[in-house]
Design a protein around this motif. Structure first.
Motif, PDB file in Angstrom:
ATOM      1  N   MET A 126     103.491 108.997  43.332  1.00 13.99           N
ATOM      2  CA  MET A 126     104.350 108.983  42.382  1.00 13.99           C
ATOM      3  C   MET A 126     104.051 107.562  41.308  1.00 13.99           C
ATOM      4  O   MET A 126     103.261 107.324  40.663  1.00 13.99           O
ATOM      5  CB  MET A 126     105.768 109.267  41.998  1.00 13.99           C
ATOM      6  N   LYS A 129     102.626 109.819  23.078  1.00 12.29           N
ATOM      7  CA  LYS A 129     103.251 109.456  24.474  1.00 12.29           C
ATOM      8  C   LYS A 129     104.041 111.224  25.113  1.00 12.29           C
ATOM      9  O   LYS A 129     104.038 112.192  23.736  1.00 12.29           O
ATOM     10  CB  LYS A 129     104.727 109.249  24.431  1.00 12.29           C
ATOM     11  N   ALA A 144      96.357 102.974  24.802  1.00 14.98           N
ATOM     12  CA  ALA A 144      95.601 103.638  24.431  1.00 14.98           C
ATOM     13  C   ALA A 144      95.740 104.164  23.260  1.00 14.98           C
ATOM     14  O   ALA A 144      95.771 104.001  21.487  1.00 14.98           O
ATOM     15  CB  ALA A 144      95.399 105.404  24.645  1.00 14.98           C
ATOM     16  N   ALA A 185     105.068 107.966  32.153  1.00 16.28           N
ATOM     17  CA  ALA A 185     104.283 106.713  32.538  1.00 16.28           C
ATOM     18  C   ALA A 185     104.574 106.698  30.843  1.00 16.28           C
ATOM     19  O   ALA A 185     103.852 106.123  30.129  1.00 16.28           O
ATOM     20  CB  ALA A 185     102.986 107.580  32.350  1.00 16.28           C
ATOM     21  N   VAL A 237      97.330 103.599  30.656  1.00 21.47           N
ATOM     22  CA  VAL A 237      96.324 103.763  29.573  1.00 21.47           C
ATOM     23  C   VAL A 237      96.707 104.481  28.683  1.00 21.47           C
ATOM     24  O   VAL A 237      96.325 103.876  27.115  1.00 21.47           O
ATOM     25  CB  VAL A 237      95.505 105.049  30.510  1.00 21.47           C
ATOM     26  N   ILE A 238      97.586 105.087  29.006  1.00 20.48           N
ATOM     27  CA  ILE A 238      98.535 105.480  27.021  1.00 20.48           C
ATOM     28  C   ILE A 238      98.952 104.497  26.733  1.00 20.48           C
ATOM     29  O   ILE A 238      99.263 104.578  25.239  1.00 20.48           O
ATOM     30  CB  ILE A 238     100.517 106.483  28.124  1.00 20.48           C
ATOM     31  N   VAL A 294      98.928 104.270  37.048  1.00 21.20           N
ATOM     32  CA  VAL A 294      97.743 103.971  35.734  1.00 21.20           C
ATOM     33  C   VAL A 294      97.918 104.857  35.022  1.00 21.20           C
ATOM     34  O   VAL A 294      97.366 104.199  33.072  1.00 21.20           O
ATOM     35  CB  VAL A 294      96.625 105.207  36.736  1.00 21.20           C
ATOM     36  N   THR A 295      98.352 106.087  34.642  1.00 23.66           N
ATOM     37  CA  THR A 295      98.382 107.139  33.207  1.00 23.66           C
ATOM     38  C   THR A 295      99.418 106.173  32.569  1.00 23.66           C
ATOM     39  O   THR A 295      98.815 106.274  30.806  1.00 23.66           O
ATOM     40  CB  THR A 295      98.863 107.788  33.738  1.00 23.66           C
ATOM     41  N   GLY A 296     100.506 105.305  33.028  1.00 23.15           N
ATOM     42  CA  GLY A 296     100.962 104.531  31.918  1.00 23.15           C
ATOM     43  C   GLY A 296     100.284 103.092  31.047  1.00 23.15           C
ATOM     44  O   GLY A 296     100.575 103.011  30.350  1.00 23.15           O
ATOM     45  N   GLY A 319      97.689 108.337  44.265  1.00 22.29           N
ATOM     46  CA  GLY A 319      98.214 107.943  43.625  1.00 22.29           C
ATOM     47  C   GLY A 319      97.176 107.762  42.527  1.00 22.29           C
ATOM     48  O   GLY A 319      97.534 108.013  41.281  1.00 22.29           O
ATOM     49  N   GLY A 378     102.179 104.705  41.771  1.00 29.95           N
ATOM     50  CA  GLY A 378     100.435 104.887  41.791  1.00 29.95           C
ATOM     51  C   GLY A 378      99.894 105.463  40.349  1.00 29.95           C
ATOM     52  O   GLY A 378      99.491 105.051  39.393  1.00 29.95           O
ATOM     53  N   ALA A 379     100.620 106.412  40.433  1.00 26.84           N
ATOM     54  CA  ALA A 379      99.840 108.111  39.266  1.00 26.84           C
ATOM     55  C   ALA A 379     100.551 107.102  38.135  1.00 26.84           C
ATOM     56  O   ALA A 379      99.716 106.966  37.359  1.00 26.84           O
ATOM     57  CB  ALA A 379     100.462 109.648  39.718  1.00 26.84           C
ATOM     58  N   ALA A 380     101.742 107.526  37.994  1.00 23.13           N
ATOM     59  CA  ALA A 380     102.351 106.939  36.593  1.00 23.13           C
ATOM     60  C   ALA A 380     101.967 105.223  36.547  1.00 23.13           C
ATOM     61  O   ALA A 380     101.786 105.358  35.181  1.00 23.13           O
ATOM     62  CB  ALA A 380     103.604 106.758  36.666  1.00 23.13           C
TER      63      ALA A 380
END
Lengths: 165, 154
Positions: free
Chosen positions: B51, B81, B65, A134, B61-62, B57-59, A26, B53-55
């Protein structure tokens, strides 16, 4: 002592393959998405590839909107890079190739519904499930909750009907 | 974004990001429909960590940024966003996608990665996805051209 043991047994029951492969995978997916986002401000989803690629072969206006035409080149590169990344992994750390036992009719019927559903619902497990969550998007939370519950219902129904694999 | 304003590093960045995405899908097991089906049949809940973990990390960063950075170096676009408008088709699409996902264990990203790990029967699933996406687009275009009024685009 006994409580710890009980806790461990319950955890092992929910995660029989452990947790680390999932969490590490992930994070890697998140780093991939973040790399593209930081460089380009694009939140890349995996399923717009279908429409944008169909614009090369179809004259239907739906597939030839500006947003698909300007992104269709990088979406192909993005998709092929996913294939290549997984291939390099399989050939190095991943222990070689692998083939599914899931029956062809399930792959085809599931694929068609996934194709319709992602386009109708404006995203998939990566567009809504990763980028949308996210972004704390209410639309994405609604879509993800809907497809999670429906998919669990469908998969349990298949199991109850004895469809395997 | 026009392709003229893209930096020469645009495509290499897409390649790097896509490759990391593919490695992550392969390492997490999501490239194997069997493991996704184990999740959907509540026998191995690991997908939550993929899902999540990915969200996460991405969250992060978003959030950083959009707050602290101005424009992306390779496109000049402003960081934003991913927000899609909500309407009935978001739920209807979720249901149709969910049934497909539950029947097969397939979703688009994991299907691409599955090809990469040598799972060539997945070509059937990907062909199905293209058929479905084509049918949906054909239907929408047909409806828009016959109803006379422009349907709001997403």
């Amino acid at each position: 002592m006994e409580l710890t043991l009980l806790g461990q047994t319950a955890l092992a029951g929910l995660f029989p393959r452990g947790i680390s492969q999932y969490a590490i995978g992930g994070v890697l997916i998140g780093l991939g998405v973040s790399t593209i986002y930081l460089g380009t401000a694009i939140t890349p989803g995996a399923s717009t590839f279908f429409e944008s690629t169909l614009s090369y072969v179809s004259k239907i206006p739906r597939f030839n909107r500006a947003k698909y035409l300007v992104s269709r080149d990088w979406r192909i590169v993005f998709t092929l890079s996913m294939v290549a990344g997984a291939a390099v992994y399989a050939l190095t750390l991943g222990g070689g190739g692998w083939t599914t036992d899931v029956q062809a009719w399930r792959l085809l019927a599931g694929g068609v519904l996934v194709g319709v559903g992602t386009r109708l619902g404006k995203g998939c497990t990566s567009g809504h499930g990763i980028n949308g969550i996210a972004s704390l998007s209410g639309t994405s939370f609604a879509n993800v909750a809907t497809f999670m519950l429906t998919a669990i219902g469908a998969a349990l129904s298949m199991q109850a009907l004895g469809v395997s694999p | 974004m026009s392709s003229d304003s893209r930096s020469p590093l645009f495509m290499p960045t897409i390649v790097l990001g896509g490759a990391l995405f593919g490695v992550g899908l392969a390492h997490s097991g999501m490239a194997k429909p069997e493991i996704v089906l184990d999740f959907l049949q509540l026998q191995d809940l690991g997908l939550v960590f993929v899902m999540g973990g990915a969200a996460a990390v991405t969250g992060t960063v978003i959030a950083l940024a959009t707050r602290y950075l101005d424009r992306a170096p390779l496109t000049g676009e402003q960081y934003g966003k991913r927000e899609k408008t909500f309407d009935r088709s978001v739920l209807l699409g979720g249901v149709v996608f969910g049934v497909g996902w539950g029947i097969s264990g397939l979703c688009p990203g994991s299907a691409y990665a599955s090809l990469g790990i040598g799972n060539f029967p997945m070509l059937i699933g990907i062909a199905g996805m293209f058929l479905g996406a084509y049918a949906q687009g054909y239907w929408r275009s047909y409806r828009e051209s016959t109803s006379g009024t422009a349907t709001p685009s997403d």
